[in-house]
Design a protein around this motif. Structure first.
Motif, short mmCIF file in Angstrom:
data_model
loop_
_atom_site.label_atom_id
_atom_site.label_comp_id
_atom_site.label_asym_id
_atom_site.label_seq_id
_atom_site.Cartn_x
_atom_site.Cartn_y
_atom_site.Cartn_z
N LEU B 87 0.83 -1.21 0.00
CA LEU B 87 0.00 0.00 0.00
C LEU B 87 0.87 1.27 0.00
O LEU B 87 0.60 2.21 -0.75
CB LEU B 87 -0.94 -0.02 1.22
CG LEU B 87 -2.07 1.01 1.18
CD1 LEU B 87 -2.94 0.82 -0.05
CD2 LEU B 87 -2.92 0.91 2.45
N GLN B 88 1.92 1.25 0.82
CA GLN B 88 2.83 2.40 0.83
C GLN B 88 3.54 2.51 -0.52
O GLN B 88 3.76 3.61 -1.04
CB GLN B 88 3.85 2.26 1.97
CG GLN B 88 4.83 3.42 2.06
CD GLN B 88 4.13 4.76 2.26
OE1 GLN B 88 3.44 4.95 3.26
NE2 GLN B 88 4.29 5.68 1.32
N ARG B 89 3.90 1.38 -1.10
CA ARG B 89 4.58 1.37 -2.39
C ARG B 89 3.65 1.94 -3.48
O ARG B 89 4.10 2.68 -4.36
CB ARG B 89 5.05 -0.05 -2.74
CG ARG B 89 6.12 -0.54 -1.75
CD ARG B 89 6.38 -2.05 -1.87
NE ARG B 89 7.08 -2.39 -3.09
CZ ARG B 89 8.37 -2.23 -3.28
NH1 ARG B 89 9.12 -1.71 -2.32
NH2 ARG B 89 8.93 -2.57 -4.41
N ALA B 90 2.37 1.60 -3.39
CA ALA B 90 1.41 2.13 -4.36
C ALA B 90 1.30 3.65 -4.23
O ALA B 90 1.23 4.37 -5.24
CB ALA B 90 0.04 1.47 -4.17
N GLU B 91 1.31 4.15 -3.00
CA GLU B 91 1.20 5.60 -2.80
C GLU B 91 2.46 6.31 -3.31
O GLU B 91 2.38 7.36 -3.95
CB GLU B 91 0.94 5.92 -1.32
CG GLU B 91 0.85 7.41 -1.00
CD GLU B 91 -0.28 8.15 -1.70
OE1 GLU B 91 -1.04 7.53 -2.46
OE2 GLU B 91 -0.40 9.38 -1.51
N THR B 92 3.63 5.74 -3.03
CA THR B 92 4.87 6.33 -3.56
C THR B 92 4.84 6.35 -5.08
O THR B 92 5.12 7.38 -5.71
CB THR B 92 6.10 5.53 -3.08
OG1 THR B 92 6.10 5.49 -1.65
CG2 THR B 92 7.39 6.17 -3.57
N ARG B 93 4.48 5.21 -5.67
CA ARG B 93 4.45 5.13 -7.14
C ARG B 93 3.39 6.05 -7.74
O ARG B 93 3.59 6.60 -8.82
CB ARG B 93 4.18 3.68 -7.58
CG ARG B 93 5.34 2.73 -7.31
CD ARG B 93 5.02 1.36 -7.89
NE ARG B 93 6.09 0.40 -7.65
CZ ARG B 93 5.96 -0.72 -6.94
NH1 ARG B 93 4.79 -1.03 -6.39
NH2 ARG B 93 6.99 -1.53 -6.78
N ARG B 94 2.27 6.22 -7.05
CA ARG B 94 1.24 7.14 -7.54
C ARG B 94 1.81 8.55 -7.66
O ARG B 94 1.62 9.24 -8.67
CB ARG B 94 0.03 7.16 -6.59
CG ARG B 94 -1.07 8.12 -7.02
CD ARG B 94 -2.21 8.19 -6.00
NE ARG B 94 -1.87 8.99 -4.84
CZ ARG B 94 -1.95 10.32 -4.76
NH1 ARG B 94 -2.37 11.02 -5.81
NH2 ARG B 94 -1.62 10.96 -3.65
N LEU B 95 2.54 8.97 -6.66
CA LEU B 95 3.10 10.32 -6.68
C LEU B 95 4.26 10.43 -7.66
O LEU B 95 4.43 11.46 -8.32
CB LEU B 95 3.52 10.74 -5.27
CG LEU B 95 2.32 11.03 -4.35
CD1 LEU B 95 2.76 11.16 -2.89
CD2 LEU B 95 1.59 12.30 -4.79
N VAL B 96 5.06 9.39 -7.78
CA VAL B 96 6.12 9.39 -8.80
C VAL B 96 5.50 9.60 -10.17
O VAL B 96 5.95 10.43 -10.97
CB VAL B 96 6.92 8.06 -8.76
CG1 VAL B 96 7.80 7.92 -10.01
CG2 VAL B 96 7.77 7.99 -7.49
N GLN B 97 4.42 8.87 -10.44
CA GLN B 97 3.74 8.99 -11.73
C GLN B 97 3.09 10.36 -11.88
O GLN B 97 3.06 10.93 -12.97
CB GLN B 97 2.73 7.85 -11.89
CG GLN B 97 1.96 7.85 -13.20
CD GLN B 97 2.85 7.90 -14.42
OE1 GLN B 97 3.97 7.40 -14.42
NE2 GLN B 97 2.38 8.55 -15.49
N TRP B 98 2.58 10.90 -10.79
CA TRP B 98 2.01 12.26 -10.81
C TRP B 98 3.06 13.25 -11.31
O TRP B 98 2.80 14.06 -12.21
CB TRP B 98 1.54 12.65 -9.39
CG TRP B 98 0.96 14.02 -9.30
CD1 TRP B 98 1.66 15.20 -9.23
CD2 TRP B 98 -0.42 14.38 -9.28
NE1 TRP B 98 0.79 16.26 -9.17
CE2 TRP B 98 -0.49 15.79 -9.19
CE3 TRP B 98 -1.62 13.65 -9.31
CZ2 TRP B 98 -1.71 16.47 -9.14
CZ3 TRP B 98 -2.82 14.33 -9.26
CH2 TRP B 98 -2.85 15.72 -9.19
N PHE B 99 4.25 13.19 -10.76
CA PHE B 99 5.28 14.17 -11.13
C PHE B 99 5.93 13.83 -12.48
O PHE B 99 6.15 14.72 -13.29
CB PHE B 99 6.32 14.31 -10.01
CG PHE B 99 5.73 14.97 -8.80
CD1 PHE B 99 5.43 16.33 -8.82
CD2 PHE B 99 5.41 14.25 -7.66
CE1 PHE B 99 4.82 16.95 -7.73
CE2 PHE B 99 4.80 14.85 -6.56
CZ PHE B 99 4.52 16.20 -6.60
N ASP B 100 6.23 12.56 -12.72
CA ASP B 100 6.86 12.20 -14.00
C ASP B 100 5.87 12.26 -15.16
O ASP B 100 6.27 12.36 -16.32
CB ASP B 100 7.45 10.79 -13.92
CG ASP B 100 8.84 10.79 -13.28
OD1 ASP B 100 9.43 11.87 -13.11
OD2 ASP B 100 9.32 9.69 -12.95
#
Lengths: 223, 223
Positions: B87-100
């Motif tokens: 779940l934490q990994r999904a949230e990190t990846r969500r924000l990475v994708q938001w910025f990238d």
């Protein structure tokens, strides 16, 4: 509560998650989200405002097709659709990014985006130079798919993977509007025929959008 | 053979990998790749033709910043910069994708892309409406960063993560050309000051591109 996927019919990112869930044997319900209406409740789930959004049976909400794919791979590891080891996983992810990034910008957005989504999103008339660019670009991508498929069993290696799912999700949207020049790309066509024959692709081929019928070859396994 | 990273100075995707490698304690050498020259040897390593490209000490070659980030996280797990659980990994990846994804298209491409990269890539003059869009869009992204930073220790949660690295990589490129309106966004500024003070960010702040000097506040930890 069952698993719920918010989607759009011609969103390749939504199709990618639909096929992935089916390959994993995870049942789900589909709900169309008209993202252009920017529903408050939907934006609360996904501030980015796009589909797919997956709501798990326990209420956990996930956004972005690749975030969802990594989540499913971590929480439901078998069968792995990214790969068994870091190097294979890197190759699968490289190709996923190729299709979701490069192919999407150079082909999908120029064809499905211009011809279909722009109308729904009320962004104006299709832009003819963009469509011409998409129709030109698709050839070198089909060549690349053919090049990979002639050297490997599936696009990323020995096993069917998220790379095949992603490429086929984009191509199936473009095929729905009749813009894939299959007759000039035998190796890519053979690969796509193999994807089409998988049970996980059946629901994709059964898609039928009101007011926008696919060409007859769209659902044909022997096209 | 040492680890080698092909990069460009104002590529946020390259900066993301530089900071990530440093946070992981993995030494590397930098090599500038003028991607617009489309060198045959480089295209053989990365058919997509972009940076970053990472060549590991054993010769393994990896492309795409997120593919590289996932590779590093899998092969060098400690400290985890994606997260300890799905779940934490999904949230990190969500924000990475938001910025990238979103931030990159709405802000970075419109500012760094138009003002700097277009010149190198010989794509013509900067497009004034694009720059205006970038300068308008950056405000709501800084608001979002501030909103997150006021509710969490770091952008994705309790720990410094790839989400912070990705957001700061984009912002540092834009800050280099003086286009970040920090004075109107205190919470985002406080968060960025904390990122700037990390040892992993020192090399980024020391960047100095010939013929294109950063504003004086760029490397200032107390800006």
């Amino acid at each position: 509560m069952s698993r719920l996927l918010y989607h759009l019919w011609l969103s390749p990112f939504s199709r990618k998650v639909r096929v992935l869930l089916t390959e994993k044997g995870l049942p789900f319900e589909l709900k169309v989200e008209k993202t252009w209406e920017r529903r408050t409740e939907f934006l609360a789930m996904n501030p980015a405002g796009d589909v797919p959004v997956l709501v798990e049976p326990d209420g956990t909400t996930l956004t972005d097709s690749q975030v969802i794919a990594e989540w499913i791979d971590e929480t439901q590891p078998a069968p792995s659709l990214i790969g068994p080891d870091p190097l294979q996983r890197a190759e699968t992810r490289r190709l996923v990014q190729w299709f979701d990034g490069k192919f999407n910008i150079e082909v999908t957005e120029n064809l499905v985006g211009e011809r279909v989504m722009k109308r729904f999103l009320k962004l104006g008339e299709p832009h003819a130079p963009a469509i011409r660019a998409g129709l030109a670009n698709i050839h070198y991508h089909l060549d690349y798919i053919g090049w990979l498929a002639e050297r490997r069993t599936w696009l990323a290696g020995d096993d069917f993977s998220l790379a095949d799912i992603t490429a086929a999700s984009h191509l199936s949207c473009i095929d729905y509007i009749g813009d894939v020049p299959w007759e000039q790309h035998d190796a890519a066509k053979d690969w796509y025929a193999r994807v089409k024959s998988r049970p996980s692709f059946r629901a994709i081929l059964a898609d039928h959008i009101p007011g926008l019928s696919p060409p007859s070859h769209y659902a044909d396994l022997d096209f």
